[in-house]
Design an enzyme around this catalytic site. Structure first.
Site, PDB file in Angstrom:
ATOM      1  N   ASP A 284      -8.174 -12.722  -6.965  1.00 42.47           N
ATOM      2  CA  ASP A 284      -6.787 -11.996  -6.413  1.00 42.47           C
ATOM      3  C   ASP A 284      -5.836 -12.017  -7.805  1.00 42.47           C
ATOM      4  O   ASP A 284      -6.214 -12.750  -8.599  1.00 42.47           O
ATOM      5  CB  ASP A 284      -6.168 -12.502  -5.394  1.00 42.47           C
ATOM      6  CG  ASP A 284      -5.419 -11.062  -4.752  1.00 42.47           C
ATOM      7  OD1 ASP A 284      -5.312 -10.329  -5.335  1.00 42.47           O
ATOM      8  OD2 ASP A 284      -5.167 -11.136  -3.288  1.00 42.47           O
TER       9      ASP A 284
HETATM   10  C1  BGC Z   1      -3.286  -8.149  -3.333  1.00 43.14           C
HETATM   11  C2  BGC Z   1      -4.777  -7.573  -3.657  1.00 43.14           C
HETATM   12  C3  BGC Z   1      -4.667  -6.423  -4.650  1.00 43.14           C
HETATM   13  C4  BGC Z   1      -4.283  -6.683  -5.775  1.00 43.14           C
HETATM   14  C5  BGC Z   1      -4.261  -5.664  -6.858  1.00 43.14           C
HETATM   15  C6  BGC Z   1      -2.905  -8.327  -4.738  1.00 43.14           C
HETATM   16  O1  BGC Z   1      -1.606  -8.965  -4.802  1.00 43.14           O
HETATM   17  O2  BGC Z   1      -3.492  -9.371  -2.769  1.00 43.14           O
HETATM   18  O3  BGC Z   1      -5.026  -7.240  -2.309  1.00 43.14           O
HETATM   19  O4  BGC Z   1      -6.189  -5.739  -4.491  1.00 43.14           O
HETATM   20  O5  BGC Z   1      -2.938  -7.241  -5.631  1.00 43.14           O
HETATM   21  O6  BGC Z   1      -3.314  -4.711  -6.721  1.00 43.14           O
END
Ligand code: BGC
Length: 738
Positions: A284
């Site tokens: 993530d």
């Molecule tokens: C979130 C994810 C997301 C990623 C990219 C993160 O802050 O937890 O779910 O896919 O950002 O945008």
């Protein structure tokens, strides 16, 4: 072989080739291509494939991004979208880099790209996974035409805590329902072949137990038994793997002291060794670097080693792999084999996606692929089928289309942003049909539709109350839209209160006090504590955040063109202090008893929920009866057939979601009081009666025992069938041997 046989064989081969997905058609071919490419790559190019960076959606690309693409030091981006922009960057990778490895463009296409569908928890309230498959397919088609090949979806986290804002992104609290929706969404995004021009690669996230964040506080730590992981949190991910999902995302949280982005147990033992997943795992956003804050790495170098060695293949945004990979290799903290394996997994997916053959997107097709009429009508249909009628005591709903006047009141009555929810993709407010617009379109010239905002979503002003009250007084009926703004649901939007923000409840009270028939429509991303409304307002509709077409869908329900049939995929508490509250709880040694103080309950609030899991009403009524089992006892190798009659006892056609739960009352581990093991949404004409059937197998009866083996233990089982998790009829059978 005769000529006829030869002909038949040839025809069979052609048919087979047509139905077998491309990525399973040429597995050896792909592996050979991957290995041939890998053999040519320098260490820097290999580490480059492991890097994903956040790009710009508009404007000029940062010179650095172009430079990295040119040097072959970038594997993927997030947020770069639009056919023209993705092509521009891709062209650099494909024409100017040494090895011409295409970039993989990812984006959070969670519940729609431009055509926005209901928030996922709302869509799960349809209890119709086929609808989720269809909405994901539209999202994939729009996203692909906008240059994207990868969505960071489905989000399949089980969430039992509505304080956690991200409950909005998943399918609710139940692993069985969650698994059905996870698989459906993967199928919708990827189809049987994700290299197709209208498909995208899916990503099961967030692996894992992110939804169990303590206190409902986003990014917080989790502490869970392996049983809970395997029985509650893993199943939707396993379903995604079984449906062929190409990628996983490791989550932000720590699990039992080990951060998910450095967790060899979840990333390697379970995912790779037990489940045989052969796609890749992306971290993530900066979760690799965050291993320092977790306190399992002293610096980025250690963070890189911990994450890559545990099984995180691609690093999102932070750059620890690239910066420290060479040194870690020298110091033998990382092996060439580990780096190669991560690269191999990423290249494998790029080949399966057909990216090398089709790196670019046809820019002419993008505009006509967005907001197509069939996409919009599907969005409207799904939004309506996701709505849950929570109360309709005096039969106020459906409303007549020829009412003289309707008061449309509330801060969400004409709000274009909230219906799009969190993660609105590339959704645009200008495309939102608000409830006010939907109601006006529905009644046309038949009724006078007045509008008063009444209150704001956040501030404490009551200045608008008088206008709203006056409007209600002069109208035949008042429909009040209250709930949450999009910015208090979703990521980094945990709440300590589940009440309506601002003065919204007071607004409802003021309208109710006029004595006019009042309907409350909730526009929200999570369960809310709405006890006063439930006690005092005759009709309540949960519309969630219904997407681009939500206003039309709300009007379809309010005026009876669609009979509501959604059921809650998550328990609604009476008070935030009851959280976590969920239907599949353990009985305890002292289950709650009204008369006995020393039992498991509260002194200041009933222990039961406001609305149970699986609850939802209809404009008609259903009877579920005549529950029968195919045998009084079975062996674990045998199937049990459960049959039940469902009858539409009312005067209009409608859908009922028949739910099947089991209980294993005596086992070597405490088992939940109920576990969902089957559901069917059936459509019945007025007066129609149908016998429906469920099948229970060993898998449904099994659980993870003390030795962490998945077993079905002999003994009595209860089978419960009904219209929600509370109102059930019961039968029993015996499992005689394993
Ligand atoms: C979130 C994810 C997301 C990623 C990219 C993160 O802050 O937890 O779910 O896919 O950002 O945008």
């Amino acid at each position: 072989m005769t000529r006829i046989n030869l002909l038949l064989l040839t025809v069979a081969c052609i048919v087979l080739a047509a139905i077998v997905p491309v990525h399973s058609q040429r597995p050896r071919n792909v592996e050979q291509q991957v290995n041939a490419l890998l053999a040519k790559m320098t260490l820097a190019e290999k580490l480059g494939q492991l890097q994903q960076l956040d790009g710009e959606a508009t404007g000029n690309f940062r010179p650095e991004l172009l430079e990295l693409a040119r040097k072959g030091l970038l594997g993927s981006t997030l947020n770069v979208r639009g056919a023209q922009r993705t092509n521009q960057l891709q062209r650099v990778a494909m024409t100017e880099s040494r090895l011409k490895i295409p970039l993989l463009f990812g984006f959070d296409v969670i519940h729609g790209y431009r055509t926005i569908f209901p928030i996922p928890v709302g869509e799960a309230a349809s209890w119709d996974p086929m609808l989720a498959e269809r909405s994901a397919a539209v999202a994939a088609q729009e996203a692909n035409n906008a240059g994207l090949r990868w969505t960071f979806a489905p989000m399949v986290d089980i969430a039992r805590d509505p304080r956690w804002g991200r409950i909005t992104e998943g399918a609710g609290e139940d692993p069985f329902l969650g698994a059905a929706f996870a698989a459906a969404r993967v199928r919708g995004f990827q189809g049987s072949d994700y290299s197709a021009a209208d498909k995208v690669l899916a990503c099961a996230k967030h692996w894992v137990a992110y939804g169990a964040a303590e206190g409902g506080r986003d990014y917080n730590t989790t502490d869970l038994s392996e049983n809970s992981l395997r029985e509650i949190y893993f199943p939707p991910f396993k379903a995604a793997v079984d449906a062929g999902v190409g990628t996983f995302m490791s989550s932000f949280n720590a699990i039992n002291g080990v951060p998910a982005s450095a967790n060899a147990f979840t990333l390697t033992k379970v995912l790779r060794e037990e489940w045989k997943f052969d796609g890749f795992v992306v971290s993530d956003y900066t979760s690799v670097r965050e291993l320092i804050n977790h306190g399992v790495a002293a610096n980025e170098e250690q963070a890189a080693a911990a994450a890559l060695n545990a099984g995180v293949d691609m690093e999102m945004v932070s750059r620890s792999y690239n910066q420290f990979g060479p040194r870690l290799l020298e110091q033998r903290q990382l092996s060439v084999a580990t780096i190669d394996e991560a690269v191999r997994r990423i290249l494998r997916i790029k080949f399966r996606l057909g990216l090398f053959d089709r790196p670019y997107t046809d820019e002419a097709r993008e505009p006509q692929s967005l907001l197509r009429p069939d996409s919009l009508s599907l969005a409207r249909q799904i939004a309506a089928r996701s709505m849950v009628l929570l109360k309709n005591d005096r039969g106020l709903l459906p409303l007549h289309k020829n009412l003289k006047s309707i008061a449309v009141i509330g801060p969400l009555a004409d709000d274009r942003r909230a219906p799009l929810g969190w993660w609105a993709g590339d959704g645009r407010e200008e495309n939102t049909i608000t409830p006010l617009a939907g109601i006006k379109a529905k009644v046309g010239a038949n009724s006078k539709v007045g509008y008063a905002k009444g209150a704001d979503l956040k501030d404490d002003s009551t200045a608008g109350f008088a206008e709203a009250v006056a409007l209600a007084k002069e109208s035949d009926v008042a429909v009040v839209f209250v709930g949450e703004s999009a910015d208090i649901v979703g990521e980094a939007a945990s709440r300590s209160s589940l009440d309506l923000p601002g003065r919204q409840l007071d607004l409802v009270k003021a309208i109710q006090a006029t004595g006019k028939p009042t309907v409350v429509v909730l526009v929200n991303g999570r369960p809310l504590t709405i006890g006063w409304i439930v006690d005092n307002v005759p009709s309540i509709l949960e519309s969630w955040m219904g997407g681009t077409q939500s206003g039309h869908a709300i009007a379809d329900i309010l005026f009876g063109d669609v009979n509501p049939a959604g059921k809650l995929p998550v328990t609604f508490p009476r008070a935030v202090g009851q959280v976590p509250i969920y239907y599949n709880y353990m009985n305890t040694g002292r289950p709650p008893e009204a008369e006995n103080r020393y039992t498991s309950k509260y002194v200041d609030v009933p222990w039961t929920p406001l609305f149970p899991f699986g609850f939802g009403l209809s404009y008609t009524t259903f009877k579920i009866s005549n529950l029968q089992l195919s045998a009084p006892r079975i062996r674990a190798s045998e199937k049990l057939i459960v049959r039940v009659d469902v009858e539409n006892a009312g005067k209009r056609a409608g859908d009922e979601v028949v739910q099947l739960y089991i209980r294993d009352p005596v086992a070597t581990m405490t088992r939940p009081v109920k576990e969902l093991k089957g559901f069917q949404r059936v459509t019945l004409a007025a007066g129609e009666k149908r016998r429906i059937e469920f099948t229970l197998t060993r898998e449904h009866l099994s659980f993870w025992n003390r030795e962490m083996r998945f077993v079905a233990e002999p003994g009595e089982f209860r089978v419960m069938v009904g219209s929600n998790s509370r109102d059930l009829t019961e039968a029993k059978f015996e499992l005689t041997e394993r």
